[in-house]
Design an enzyme around this catalytic site. Sequence first.
Site, PDB file in Angstrom:
ATOM      1  N   SER A   1      38.970  38.207  64.893  1.00  0.00           N
ATOM      2  CA  SER A   1      39.579  39.374  64.252  1.00  0.00           C
ATOM      3  C   SER A   1      41.094  39.248  64.199  1.00  0.00           C
ATOM      4  CB  SER A   1      39.193  40.615  65.062  1.00  0.00           C
ATOM      5  OG  SER A   1      40.068  41.672  64.802  1.00  0.00           O
TER       6      SER A   1
ATOM      7  N   TYR B   1      38.903  45.538  72.532  1.00  0.00           N
ATOM      8  CA  TYR B   1      38.156  44.874  71.445  1.00  0.00           C
ATOM      9  C   TYR B   1      38.813  43.530  71.118  1.00  0.00           C
ATOM     10  CZ  TYR B   1      36.866  43.727  66.647  1.00  0.00           C
ATOM     11  OH  TYR B   1      36.469  43.061  65.516  1.00  0.00           O
TER      12      TYR B   1
HETATM   13  P1  NAD Z   1      28.906  46.102  61.998  1.00  0.00           P
HETATM   14  O1  NAD Z   1      29.032  46.971  63.210  1.00  0.00           O
HETATM   15  O2  NAD Z   1      28.530  46.724  60.717  1.00  0.00           O
HETATM   16  O3  NAD Z   1      27.908  44.915  62.288  1.00  0.00           O
HETATM   17  C1  NAD Z   1      27.629  44.432  63.558  1.00  0.00           C
HETATM   18  C2  NAD Z   1      26.116  44.464  63.743  1.00  0.00           C
HETATM   19  O4  NAD Z   1      25.836  43.882  65.014  1.00  0.00           O
HETATM   20  C3  NAD Z   1      25.540  45.886  63.777  1.00  0.00           C
HETATM   21  O5  NAD Z   1      24.464  45.995  62.866  1.00  0.00           O
HETATM   22  C4  NAD Z   1      25.075  46.084  65.213  1.00  0.00           C
HETATM   23  O6  NAD Z   1      23.882  46.850  65.294  1.00  0.00           O
HETATM   24  C5  NAD Z   1      24.863  44.659  65.668  1.00  0.00           C
HETATM   25  N1  NAD Z   1      25.081  44.495  67.101  1.00  0.00           N
HETATM   26  C6  NAD Z   1      26.087  44.994  67.855  1.00  0.00           C
HETATM   27  N2  NAD Z   1      25.940  44.612  69.130  1.00  0.00           N
HETATM   28  C7  NAD Z   1      24.816  43.855  69.172  1.00  0.00           C
HETATM   29  C8  NAD Z   1      24.143  43.161  70.207  1.00  0.00           C
HETATM   30  N3  NAD Z   1      24.576  43.211  71.456  1.00  0.00           N
HETATM   31  N4  NAD Z   1      23.028  42.483  69.895  1.00  0.00           N
HETATM   32  C9  NAD Z   1      22.556  42.436  68.622  1.00  0.00           C
HETATM   33  N5  NAD Z   1      23.148  43.076  67.602  1.00  0.00           N
HETATM   34  C10 NAD Z   1      24.269  43.766  67.876  1.00  0.00           C
HETATM   35  O7  NAD Z   1      30.315  45.372  61.870  1.00  0.00           O
HETATM   36  P2  NAD Z   1      30.891  44.428  60.699  1.00  0.00           P
HETATM   37  O8  NAD Z   1      32.031  45.143  60.098  1.00  0.00           O
HETATM   38  O9  NAD Z   1      29.801  43.896  59.857  1.00  0.00           O
HETATM   39  O10 NAD Z   1      31.499  43.268  61.578  1.00  0.00           O
HETATM   40  C11 NAD Z   1      30.864  42.004  61.759  1.00  0.00           C
HETATM   41  C12 NAD Z   1      31.724  41.167  62.683  1.00  0.00           C
HETATM   42  O11 NAD Z   1      33.024  40.997  62.122  1.00  0.00           O
HETATM   43  C13 NAD Z   1      31.932  41.791  64.057  1.00  0.00           C
HETATM   44  O12 NAD Z   1      31.939  40.751  65.008  1.00  0.00           O
HETATM   45  C14 NAD Z   1      33.299  42.409  63.953  1.00  0.00           C
HETATM   46  O13 NAD Z   1      33.925  42.509  65.219  1.00  0.00           O
HETATM   47  C15 NAD Z   1      34.000  41.406  63.062  1.00  0.00           C
HETATM   48  N6  NAD Z   1      35.144  41.955  62.332  1.00  0.00           N
HETATM   49  C16 NAD Z   1      34.947  42.929  61.390  1.00  0.00           C
HETATM   50  C17 NAD Z   1      36.044  43.438  60.705  1.00  0.00           C
HETATM   51  C18 NAD Z   1      35.901  44.506  59.659  1.00  0.00           C
HETATM   52  O14 NAD Z   1      36.939  44.958  59.146  1.00  0.00           O
HETATM   53  N7  NAD Z   1      34.696  44.936  59.298  1.00  0.00           N
HETATM   54  C19 NAD Z   1      37.331  42.944  60.977  1.00  0.00           C
HETATM   55  C20 NAD Z   1      37.485  41.955  61.937  1.00  0.00           C
HETATM   56  C21 NAD Z   1      36.377  41.456  62.598  1.00  0.00           C
END
Ligand code: NAD
Length: 335
Positions: A127, A152
């Site tokens: 991130s 985070y």
């Molecule tokens: P999201 O929360 O929509 O997706 C994450 C998914 O992982 C969810 O469906 C959740 O149910 C599942 N999850 C969480 N903990 C879990 C566990 N212990 N076991 C199994 N499943 C689990 O988030 P996103 O926006 O799709 O983000 C995806 C990745 O990208 C994440 O790692 C997030 O930290 C990273 N990220 C996202 C952004 C953003 O702006 N969306 C920015 C930087 C990094």
Amino acid sequence: MKILVTGAAGFIGFHLAQRLLDDGHRVVGIDNLNEYYDVGLKNARLKRLEGRDGFSFVKLDLADRDGMAALFAREGVDAVVNLAAQAGVRYSVVNPYAYLDSNLAGFLNVLEGCRHNKVGHLVYASSSSVYGANTTMPFSVHHNVDHPVSLYAATKKANELMAHTYSSLYGIPTTGLRFFTVYGPWGRPDMALFLFTKAILEGRPIDVFNYGKMKRDFTYVGDIVEGVVRVIGRVPAGSPGWSGADPDPGTSFAPYRIYNIGNNQPVELLRFIEVLEQALGKEAKKNLLPLQAGDVPETYADVDDLTAEVGFRPATSIEEGVGQFVAWYREYYGV
Ligand code: NAD
């Protein structure tokens, strides 16, 4: 290829899984379907994936050590894209312990699975938040010292360190991708674009932190997916590959790398809100508030490394991307 996508019911995981299936790959999706935000939305995403040729889903928590070991042994995947995590900067101030299981113990289970099953490439979500505050612009993996200012961000930085360790110890090719504020259709209900859209349509005021002066390198989800897809197929340069042989610590080097994926064009929050107002045809009532704990005033991605490696840089304008989000939101919620 057969690819394990963790967090497949999540925002980015859903889009990535769709694209991988479109490209003819087989996808094993896992997700624990937790209640951090509306499970109905996660199930709706899953419903679109299930039934597609080449897709299978297992409800599983990353932190379930035995379950993860069994999954890796059973599925024999060629590559892993780890997107499952407890996301959200602000929520890590409220509920810090939620981040330990998924982002640290869970990530270790992914690394162990790769180690014991000769997985050819681990791509994982890091991130922009790892850079923290007071960094030089644009954020570069070469020039910036990372100073995470939220738990985070600290867990995402820890993932990079753990990946480096496993790459050097066991020769597992790993690529960490630092995503910058991702938005688009099927987006997350805890993020600004979704919250703003809902509130504006309902005539409620929106909370605008840092008095709207905050800048974010908003990146369209389609661009993130394009970047990830290109990266998967390119194992870190010079990597010896995974032979399964014991590595020689004296001669082996880490097939490890980190890229930014961002739009390379920071936008002030007030401008972003203007674009949303235009797309919705409705004005926002704004609550102007100070910067929140754990937030940084600006993010700005240097994407030259990514472009040099995979010949692609995100370029979707916020007008186009916000328009796509609003069209999806109106259709999905019937408003
Ligand atoms: P999201 O929360 O929509 O997706 C994450 C998914 O992982 C969810 O469906 C959740 O149910 C599942 N999850 C969480 N903990 C879990 C566990 N212990 N076991 C199994 N499943 C689990 O988030 P996103 O926006 O799709 O983000 C995806 C990745 O990208 C994440 O790692 C997030 O930290 C990273 N990220 C996202 C952004 C953003 O702006 N969306 C920015 C930087 C990094």
